[in-house]
Design a protein around this motif. Structure first.
Motif, PDB file in Angstrom:
ATOM      1  N   LEU A 102     -26.644  22.469 -11.766  1.00  0.00           N
ATOM      2  CA  LEU A 102     -26.180  23.045 -13.029  1.00  0.00           C
ATOM      3  C   LEU A 102     -25.301  24.276 -12.782  1.00  0.00           C
ATOM      4  CD1 LEU A 102     -29.433  22.628 -15.128  1.00  0.00           C
ATOM      5  CD2 LEU A 102     -27.209  21.612 -15.700  1.00  0.00           C
TER       6      LEU A 102
ATOM      7  N   LEU B  12     -27.407  22.071 -23.820  1.00  0.00           N
ATOM      8  CA  LEU B  12     -28.093  22.743 -22.708  1.00  0.00           C
ATOM      9  C   LEU B  12     -28.554  24.137 -23.129  1.00  0.00           C
ATOM     10  CD1 LEU B  12     -25.728  21.710 -19.776  1.00  0.00           C
ATOM     11  CD2 LEU B  12     -28.187  21.287 -19.819  1.00  0.00           C
TER      12      LEU B  12
ATOM     13  N   ALA C 280     -21.424  24.713 -13.858  1.00  0.00           N
ATOM     14  CA  ALA C 280     -21.015  25.841 -14.704  1.00  0.00           C
ATOM     15  C   ALA C 280     -19.865  26.614 -14.078  1.00  0.00           C
ATOM     16  CB  ALA C 280     -22.208  26.765 -14.939  1.00  0.00           C
TER      17      ALA C 280
ATOM     18  N   ILE D 173     -22.823  21.170 -23.407  1.00  0.00           N
ATOM     19  CA  ILE D 173     -23.154  22.535 -22.980  1.00  0.00           C
ATOM     20  C   ILE D 173     -23.931  23.262 -24.071  1.00  0.00           C
ATOM     21  CG2 ILE D 173     -22.141  24.783 -22.433  1.00  0.00           C
ATOM     22  CD1 ILE D 173     -19.903  23.115 -20.960  1.00  0.00           C
ATOM     23  N   ASP D 174     -23.521  23.052 -25.320  1.00  0.00           N
ATOM     24  CA  ASP D 174     -24.283  23.628 -26.438  1.00  0.00           C
ATOM     25  C   ASP D 174     -25.723  23.112 -26.436  1.00  0.00           C
ATOM     26  OD1 ASP D 174     -22.073  25.046 -27.296  1.00  0.00           O
ATOM     27  OD2 ASP D 174     -21.508  23.586 -28.841  1.00  0.00           O
TER      28      ASP D 174
ATOM     29  N   ASP E  32     -18.247  20.345 -24.215  1.00  0.00           N
ATOM     30  CA  ASP E  32     -18.678  21.558 -24.921  1.00  0.00           C
ATOM     31  C   ASP E  32     -19.935  21.292 -25.748  1.00  0.00           C
ATOM     32  OD1 ASP E  32     -16.609  23.048 -23.879  1.00  0.00           O
ATOM     33  OD2 ASP E  32     -15.317  22.848 -25.636  1.00  0.00           O
TER      34      ASP E  32
ATOM     35  N   LEU F  91     -20.946  16.785 -15.677  1.00  0.00           N
ATOM     36  CA  LEU F  91     -20.171  17.909 -16.206  1.00  0.00           C
ATOM     37  C   LEU F  91     -19.209  18.473 -15.167  1.00  0.00           C
ATOM     38  CD1 LEU F  91     -22.839  19.791 -18.344  1.00  0.00           C
ATOM     39  CD2 LEU F  91     -20.598  18.990 -19.171  1.00  0.00           C
TER      40      LEU F  91
ATOM     41  N   LYS G 207     -19.430  30.119 -21.730  1.00  0.00           N
ATOM     42  CA  LYS G 207     -20.750  29.810 -22.292  1.00  0.00           C
ATOM     43  C   LYS G 207     -21.676  29.178 -21.268  1.00  0.00           C
ATOM     44  CE  LYS G 207     -23.210  27.967 -26.217  1.00  0.00           C
ATOM     45  NZ  LYS G 207     -23.121  27.451 -27.594  1.00  0.00           N
ATOM     46  N   PHE G 208     -21.211  28.131 -20.588  1.00  0.00           N
ATOM     47  CA  PHE G 208     -22.040  27.444 -19.592  1.00  0.00           C
ATOM     48  C   PHE G 208     -22.371  28.403 -18.451  1.00  0.00           C
ATOM     49  CE2 PHE G 208     -22.210  23.238 -16.928  1.00  0.00           C
ATOM     50  CZ  PHE G 208     -23.579  23.365 -16.833  1.00  0.00           C
TER      51      PHE G 208
ATOM     52  N   TYR H 247     -16.693  24.499 -14.445  1.00  0.00           N
ATOM     53  CA  TYR H 247     -16.219  24.446 -15.825  1.00  0.00           C
ATOM     54  C   TYR H 247     -15.554  25.773 -16.222  1.00  0.00           C
ATOM     55  CZ  TYR H 247     -16.112  22.425 -20.506  1.00  0.00           C
ATOM     56  OH  TYR H 247     -15.691  21.880 -21.694  1.00  0.00           O
TER      57      TYR H 247
END
Length: 636
Positions: free
Chosen positions: A135, A97, A139, A94-95, A91, A71, A150-151, A142
Motif C-alpha cells: 500500500l 481505503l 501511495a 482510495i477514498d 480516486d 493501484l 490523499k493516498f 500515485y
C-alpha cells in the motif's frame, strides 16, 4: 526519478495490453466479476471494513496487497497514458481505503473484520506488514504521478502508527515481518517525504532480523502456536536464520528474500552502510552465479517456493515464480544505484525479456504463476509436478503475480536510465524519449531502436546549450563485438569502457548522435558442469532473448531432438507470428521411435531422422496450441 516517455514497439505493445486489458481485467477480478474463477472479494473486504457492507472476510490474509498492486499499476499507466475515467476509479478506491482506515491509522481488512483483537500477534505468517508495504509503494507511485496527496497521507498515517508499535524502545514489539516488503517501501516513503523516521524504521526491520533470541519463537510461544509448517521450513524460509549482514547464500522463500535484498541495497546507499553493501554483493554472486536459471527465473523448489542449493536447477519441476523474477528486476536496479556495473543491468535485462513476461499471455488474459523450462503436459498430472501448469490460468487463489507483473510493465521506463550531476547512465535499450537535468540544464534524449530484434540503437543528445557531460552506455555482456560511433566517428569501445559501460565525455551540442551496433548471432549457451540436468545440452539465445522449442512447431517428444554441433541457424523476423518475433531455424536429428517396435529397452543403435527445428522466444511459449516445451536441447 527520471520520467521516460516510451516509444518502443516491443514494450509499448505490453504497456497497451496492461492498460487496455490487464488493468480492467484485474479490476473485474478484485470486484468478483470474472466467471469460473476464484472470487477475490478484495473490494468487498474493504467495504465491510469501512462499515458499508455486511459479511465475513474472504480470501488470503494478504488480499489487500492485490488492491495495492492494482493501484500502483494504475499510477504508472496514468504516467504514460492519462485517463480521466481510470483516475476517477482509482480516486474512488482510495477514498474507500480512507474510510476503511481505523481511527489510530491501522489499515488491514483481515484483522479489522476477522480478528480485531489480534493485531500484530502473528507477523511471521499473516502479512500485516507486507500488505502495508504494498500500500505504501502504491501511495508513493500515485503521488509521484498525479501529485495527489490523499493516498500518501493515508499511508503516512498508517506508517506513523506502525512506528509506535515496532522498535527497540520499551513497550514496543521487537519483531519484524515474516514476508519482507515494507522495508523497501519505507525507503520509497522516505524519498518522497524526507521523514527520517521512515528510513530508521526500515533499517530497524533489517537490523532486527535473525537476532537472538528469535522474535518468531517469542511470538509463537506467546500465542501458544505449535505450527509445524514453520518448523518444517525453519528460520531460513524467512531469511531469519542469522543477521542479514552475515548471510552468505540465498535461502528460503525466493520472493521474500529478494524483496529484502532490494531493501538492503537501498539502505546501503542511503545510509552509506558498507556492511550491507558487502552482504548484497555476496548474496548477488551466490544467487546469479549458482542459483539462477538462464531465463533469470529464481527459486527452483516448489516446497516453500524457495531456493534449493547451489546448482540445483531442474527444468521440468522448476518453480521460478513470476514474482521472484520481478523481484530480481527490483534488486538489480538498486544494485546499479549502488555501483554502475553491467553485471547488474545484464541480469535485469535477462529477467525483463524472459522470466517476467513469460508469466502472461500476449493478450493479457491468462497468467503463469510458475515458469518451468521444460513441460510435458501429461506429466503435469503427477504429484511432484502438480505446480507446473501446461497452460496459463485465468486467475489464482493466491493472485500475487498478475498485478505484480502489471505494475512492472507499466513502470518499465523507470529502469532505462539513472544519473548523477553530470553523468547519464543508459542501462536498457528501447525506443523512448526523456528530459534529464545534467550540469544544471535540461538535456533531451531520444533513443530509437527495434531492440531486442534489431542490432542497431541510436541516441540523439539535445542539450539546451552546448555543455560538457558524460553519457555512459551499457555494453551488454552477451555482445562480444560491439561497435560505437559518435557523430559518425568510430570510438574504440575497449578504450572508453569501465565495468561494462562505455563512457563518452565530451562537449555535447544539440543534434549530436550516438550509434551503437550490438551484433546478435545465435549463441549456444551451456550450463556450469555442476548443473547436472543440463549436461550435454545447450540453450539458444539471441541478444537478450532466450529461446525454446514448442510441440506446435517441432512435434511431440522434444527430448528426442539432438542439435549437431555443426548446425547453422537461419534467423527470420516473422511479423505475423506471436505479434512479431525473430525465430531461429536449424538442422537437427530426431531419434526414430518406430525403430524400437515394442521394445522398452534394447542394445541396438538409435535410428535418426533429419529434421528442421524452429525455436521461438521463451517468453511467448503457450500462446498457440498447448503442448510440450523445451529450453535445453540435447547436443551431439
Amino acid at each position: 526519478m527520471i520520467k521516460v516517455q516510451m516509444k518502443d514497439r516491443f514494450w509499448n505493445k505490453y504497456m497497451e495490453v496492461v492498460r487496455k486489458e490487464v488493468i480492467p481485467y484485474q479490476w473485474n477480478a478484485l470486484n468478483d466479476r470474472l466467471p469460473d474463477t476464484e472470487p477475490s472479494h478484495a473490494i468487498e473486504n474493504l467495504k465491510i471494513a469501512a462499515g458499508e457492507a455486511r459479511g465475513e472476510f474472504y480470501g488470503m490474509v494478504f488480499q489487500d496487497s492485490d488492491v495495492a498492486k492494482w493501484l500502483e499499476a494504475v499510477a504508472f499507466s496514468l504516467e504514460n497514458h492519462p485517463d480521466q475515467a481510470l483516475e476517477e476509479t482509482a480516486d474512488e478506491l482510495i477514498d474507500l481505503l480512507g474510510r476503511a482506515q481505523q481511527e489510530d491509522g491501522y489499515l488491514n481488512t483481515y484483522y479489522t473484520i476477522k480478528a480485531p483483537e489480534q493485531r500484530w500477534t502473528n507477523v511471521r505468517d499473516n502479512h500485516e506488514l507486507y500488505c502495508a508495504g504494498h500500500l505504501i509503494e502504491a501511495a508513493v507511485a500515485y503521488y509521484q504521478v498525479t501529485g495527489k496527496r490523499k493516498f500518501l497521507d493515508i499511508m503516512c498515517n498508517y506508517t506513523d502508527y506502525i512506528d509506535t508499535v515496532f522498535g527497540n524502545e520499551e513497550g514496543k514489539i521487537r519483531g519484524y515481518p515474516g514476508h519482507q516488503e515494507i522495508e523497501l517501501a519505507l525507503v520509497k516513503l522516505f524519498d518522497v517525504t524526507g521523514n527520517e523516521r521512515y528510513l530508521e524504521l526500515s533499517k530497524y526491520f533489517i537490523d532486527q532480523r535473525g537476532q537472538n533470541p528469535h522474535y518468531f519463537d517469542m511470538e509463537r510461544e506467546k500465542r501458544g502456536d505449535t505450527n509445524p509448517f514453520f518448523y518444517h521450513h525453519g528460520y531460513e524460509y524467512h531469511q531469519a536464520h542469522e543477521p542479514v549482514r552475515d548471510q552468505e547464500k540465498a535461502v528460503g522463500h525466493s520472493v521474500r528474500a529478494i524483496y529484502m535484498y532490494a531493501a538492503m541495497a537501498d539502505l546501503a546507499l542511503k545510509t552509506n552502510d558498507d556492511s550491507l553493501r558487502k552482504a548484497c554483493e555476496r548474496l548477488w554472486d551466490n544467487l546469479t552465479k549458482k542459483q539462477m536459471y538462464i531465463t533469470a527465473g529464481v527459486g527452483s523448489s516448489e516446497f516453500g517456493e524457495a531456493f534449493s542449493f547451489d546448482y540445483d536447477l531442474p527444468n521440468d519441476t522448476a518453480y521460478t515464480e513470476t514474482c521472484a523474477s520481478i523481484a530480481l528486476v527490483f534488486w538489480a536496479k538498486r544494485m546499479l544505484d549502488l555501483e554502475t556495473n553491467s553485471k547488474y543491468a545484464d541480469v535485469m535485462e535477462r529477467a525483463l525479456y524472459n522470466g517476467t513476461i513469460s508469466g502472461m499471455d500476449l493478450d493479457g488474459k491468462k497468467f503463469f504463476y510458475v515458469n518451468p523450462l521444460e513441460v510435458w503436459p501429461k506429466a503435469c498430472t503427477r504429484h511432484d509436478k502438480r505446480h507446473v501448469k501446461p497452460v496459463r490460468q485465468p486467475w489464482f487463489t493466491c493472485a500475487c503475480c498478475p498485478p505484480n507483473l502489471a505494475r512492472l510493465i507499466s513502470s518499465i521506463g523507470h529502469y532505462m536510465y539513472s544519473k548523477d550531476d553530470n553523468q547519464l547512465f543508459v542501462h536498457l535499450y528501447a525506443g523512448n524519449q526523456t528530459d534529464v537535468e545534467l550540469n544544471g540544464q535540461m538535456v533531451n534524449i531520444i533513443q530509437t531502436t527495434e531492440y531486442p530484434w534489431d542490432e542497431k540503437v541510436t541516441l540523439s543528445i539535445n542539450p539546451e546549450t552546448a555543455d560538457s557531460f558524460t553519457i555512459a552506455l551499457r555494453i551488454p555482456g552477451w555482445c562480444k563485438q560491439p561497435e560505437l560511433w559518435v557523430n559518425g566517428e568510430r570510438i574504440h569501445v575497449g578504450i572508453v569502457s569501465k565495468d561494462g559501460y562505455a563512457y563518452i565525455q565530451r562537449t555535447w551540442e544539440k543534434g549530436d548522435h550516438i550509434e551503437l551496433l550490438f551484433p546478435m548471432p545465435v549463441r549456444r549457451m551451456k550450463s556450469h558442469p555442476s548443473v547436472r540436468v543440463n549436461a550435454g545440452k545447450v540453450a539458444l539465445q539471441r541478444g537478450p532473448v532466450v529461446y525454446c522449442l514448442e510441440e506446435v512447431d517441432n512435434g511431440k517428444n522434444l527430448s528426442n531432438i539432438y542439435l549437431p554441433k555443426a548446425s547453422r541457424f537461419d534467423v527470420t523476423f516473422d511479423k505475423d507470428l506471436l505479434e512479431g518475433v525473430v525465430t531461429i531455424k536449424g538442422d537437427a536429428v530426431r531419434i526414430d521411435p518406430n525403430a524400437w517396435e515394442d521394445n522398452l529397452y534394447a542394445s541396438n543403435d538409435d535410428e535418426q531422422i533429419l529434421v528442421e527445428i524452429k525455436a521461438i522466444p521463451y517468453y511467448a511459449w503457450c500462446n498457440r496450441s498447448p503442448g510440450e516445451m523445451l529450453v535445453w536441447i540435447n547436443e551431439v
